[in-house]
Design an enzyme around this catalytic site. Structure first.
Site, short mmCIF file in Angstrom:
data_model
loop_
_atom_site.label_atom_id
_atom_site.label_comp_id
_atom_site.label_asym_id
_atom_site.label_seq_id
_atom_site.Cartn_x
_atom_site.Cartn_y
_atom_site.Cartn_z
N ARG A 152 80.86 -9.57 19.02
CA ARG A 152 80.92 -11.01 18.72
C ARG A 152 81.55 -11.20 17.35
O ARG A 152 81.64 -10.26 16.55
CB ARG A 152 79.54 -11.63 18.79
N HIS B 266 87.28 -3.57 31.27
CA HIS B 266 87.35 -3.15 32.67
C HIS B 266 86.14 -3.74 33.39
O HIS B 266 85.03 -3.23 33.25
CB HIS B 266 87.33 -1.62 32.77
N LYS C 240 75.02 -6.93 13.96
CA LYS C 240 74.45 -8.19 13.48
C LYS C 240 74.70 -8.29 11.98
O LYS C 240 74.68 -7.27 11.28
CB LYS C 240 72.96 -8.23 13.74
#
Length: 196
Positions: free
Chosen positions: A165, A112, A179
């Site tokens: 990611r 959003h 990470k």
């Protein structure tokens, strides 16, 4: 008595499966959804031996504002997900075979945006980017997996992590944002810590 209860339970799950079958895009054998809160089954390809625990929200978003979408949620063979899954999909989310997901996990391919400050965030057009979780993974409690993420094969995502990611194959990732802290080294045949 225990045998009788198991037999009744088995019959009940088979009856429920046959009731669900016409509504799913695909529903494999011995796949169970236990008391879902919301289930848009017409957007779900569910392979065999999938288990989804209590209070799952697995929702395909077909329309948001004026924009149309074709959501596809793919649950490969032997996926197991514990209670309180929150999965929303407007494009595509894939969970690979033998992947186990613990309780209270959020997976979404929807963002959003908040670009236009004259329009409330919920009323702005959404952005979508597919999510793929590889096979043989373990996703621990309270993890959030955000749009556009690819989690590799045989990965472990630590509890309370936010994955924003890509995570490579054979990795352990933790934190906010997540990470990689360990990777499997096929030469030494051991898990090795990653130096930042």
């Amino acid at each position: 008595m225990m045998f009788f209860c198991r037999a009744i339970n088995s019959i009940w799950f088979r009856v429920k499966r046959w009731c669900y079958l016409p509504f799913f895009k695909e529903l494999g054998i011995k796949s169970y959804f236990i008391s879902p809160i919301k289930l848009t089954s017409r957007f779900i390809v569910c392979k065999a031996y999938v288990y989804i625990g209590h209070h799952a929200r697995i929702e395909g978003i077909r329309k948001y504002n004026a924009r149309q979408f074709k959501p596809l949620i793919v649950l490969e063979d032997h996926v197991t997900i514990q209670q309180n899954l929150h999965l929303t999909c407007a494009e595509k989310i894939t969970i690979g075979r033998n992947t186990a997901i613990a309780a209270n996990v959020t997976i979404t391919d929807i963002n959003h945006p908040y670009v236009n400050i004259t329009i409330p965030v919920e009323q702005q057009d959404i952005e979508v980017s597919p999510v793929c979780i590889g096979e043989d993974c373990k996703i621990y409690n309270n993890v959030v997996i955000l749009p556009g993420v690819n989690i590799g094969k045989h990965d472990v995502i630590g509890a309370n992590s936010v994955v924003n990611r890509d995570i490579p194959d054979y990795s352990v990732a933790v934190g906010i944002p997540a990470k990689v802290i360990k990777q499997y080294n096929f030469n030494t045949r051991s898990w090795e810590r990653i130096n930042e």
